[in-house]
Enzyme design. Sequence first.
Site, PDB file in Angstrom:
ATOM      1  CB  CYS A  25       6.723  -2.881  15.553  1.00 26.27           C
ATOM      2  SG  CYS A  25       8.439  -2.509  15.090  1.00 26.27           S
ATOM      3  CB  CYS A  80       7.271  -5.559   8.265  1.00 27.40           C
ATOM      4  SG  CYS A  80       8.688  -4.806   9.107  1.00 27.40           S
ATOM      5  CG  HIS A 130       7.727   3.385  18.168  1.00 23.21           C
ATOM      6  ND1 HIS A 130       6.963   4.439  17.702  1.00 23.21           N
ATOM      7  CD2 HIS A 130       8.226   2.766  17.060  1.00 23.21           C
ATOM      8  CE1 HIS A 130       6.994   4.444  16.376  1.00 23.21           C
ATOM      9  NE2 HIS A 130       7.748   3.456  15.966  1.00 23.21           N
ATOM     10  CB  CYS A 143       3.217  -1.983  13.182  1.00 21.81           C
ATOM     11  SG  CYS A 143       3.231  -1.663  11.402  1.00 21.81           S
ATOM     12  CB  CYS A 196       0.836   6.367  11.054  1.00 19.82           C
ATOM     13  SG  CYS A 196       2.498   5.812  11.457  1.00 19.82           S
ATOM     14  CD  GLU A 222      -2.791  -1.372   2.336  1.00 22.36           C
ATOM     15  OE1 GLU A 222      -2.802  -0.460   3.192  1.00 22.36           O
ATOM     16  OE2 GLU A 222      -3.530  -2.376   2.413  1.00 22.36           O
ATOM     17  CD  GLU A 232      14.085  -1.058   8.882  1.00 21.63           C
ATOM     18  OE1 GLU A 232      14.818  -0.280   8.239  1.00 21.63           O
ATOM     19  OE2 GLU A 232      13.452  -0.721   9.909  1.00 21.63           O
ATOM     20  CB  CYS A 244       3.445   7.138   3.237  1.00 22.72           C
ATOM     21  SG  CYS A 244       4.056   5.984   4.472  1.00 22.72           S
ATOM     22  CB  SER A 297      11.005   5.784   8.664  1.00 25.92           C
ATOM     23  OG  SER A 297      10.657   5.348   9.957  1.00 25.92           O
TER      24      SER A 297
END
Length: 382
Positions: free
Chosen positions: A120, A116, A226, A123, A345, A96, A171, A109, A202
């Site tokens: 995390c 991933c 975070h 997420c 996000c 996406e 990532e 973005c 990022s």
Amino acid sequence: MTTSTDKINLLGLTRQEMEKFFDTLGEKRFRAGQAMKWIHHFGVDDFDAMTDFGKALRAKLKACAEIRGPEVVSEDISADGTRKWVVRVASGSCVETVYIPQGKRGTLCVSSQAGCALDCSFCSTGKQGFNSNLTAAEVIGQVWIANKSFGSIPATVDRAITNVVMMGMGEPLLNFDNVVSAMHLMMDDLGYGISKRRVTLSTSGVVPMIDELAKHIDVSLALSLHAPNDALRNELVPINKKYPLSVVLDSCLRYMSALGEKRVLTIEYTLLKDVNDQPEHAVEMIELLRNVPCKINLIPFNPFPHSGYERPSNNAIRRFQDALHHAGYNVTVRTTRGEDIDAACGQLVGQVMDRTRRSERYIAVRQLEADAEAVARTGSRP
């Protein structure tokens, strides 16, 4: 008969790679610049539309090359103007891409992986696991698709996309070469001509590749923090067990120092109710970042099913922001955008992968980790 998989996809080639490609065809190198303008400035994917190429060259190109972006599965537009594209990549999975308008700024973005590997806990993308790396053409293809959708062509038209952030699915530093190539195209005047200060990568803290990054490109850097201490960050961002906070922040400082100019690190901090949003967390964060030139972006948690987390109250968010601000930090709270199309996000999830591919994913993830370890040991990429 030549199939598309036998052809080189010109969409993902950097300027140097495009010049080498035309060398192999026995053509002058200036043809590379012409081709790049057609592809990135005008959004062309048909060689016959390249009118400053002769028929013989166009035929030669059609025989061995193509211009192929990811397949657009859907495009959704939020009530607030945010757009989300779901695109299918070569692995069969979907990723996406999100466009966020704000005044004269338009931020895209971009995703770097299908899924991933870092998992995390807050997420939704991490919950699907890792499937595949995107090619350079699939990374830059997201910019190409978005740019065309706004009619931001030809190049004389003001473009809707002013900023690009590698903050989508995946990532970026675990897909190093393809992401770096795509970012070079974002900044190249023959590509999208975006300032190096407006292209941001990022990372959750893949230390060996942060050090490697400075050798190849000078984009802005953001750290997904975070948590203000290792114990909590180990729970929220599992890669912290391998690269703890002191090590990660040192690598970020080395990166910024290597750029040789005044730059600041962007700190991303997702606020989770009663988890990392308390006054004592703000105090720890102030101390942690005391010697780090940075700006802080607070991100109120965007809920998704079965996450186990909640969004803090507006009062808690304001209290946390005020504590950091009074300590002298530049702090903003990210406005939630595109929530009605699941584009906020932390909400990007893409296509859920088939269970039969889990063993393949496991091997791929272990290889990514081994590559990062190799950089740490030898100082060079495999």
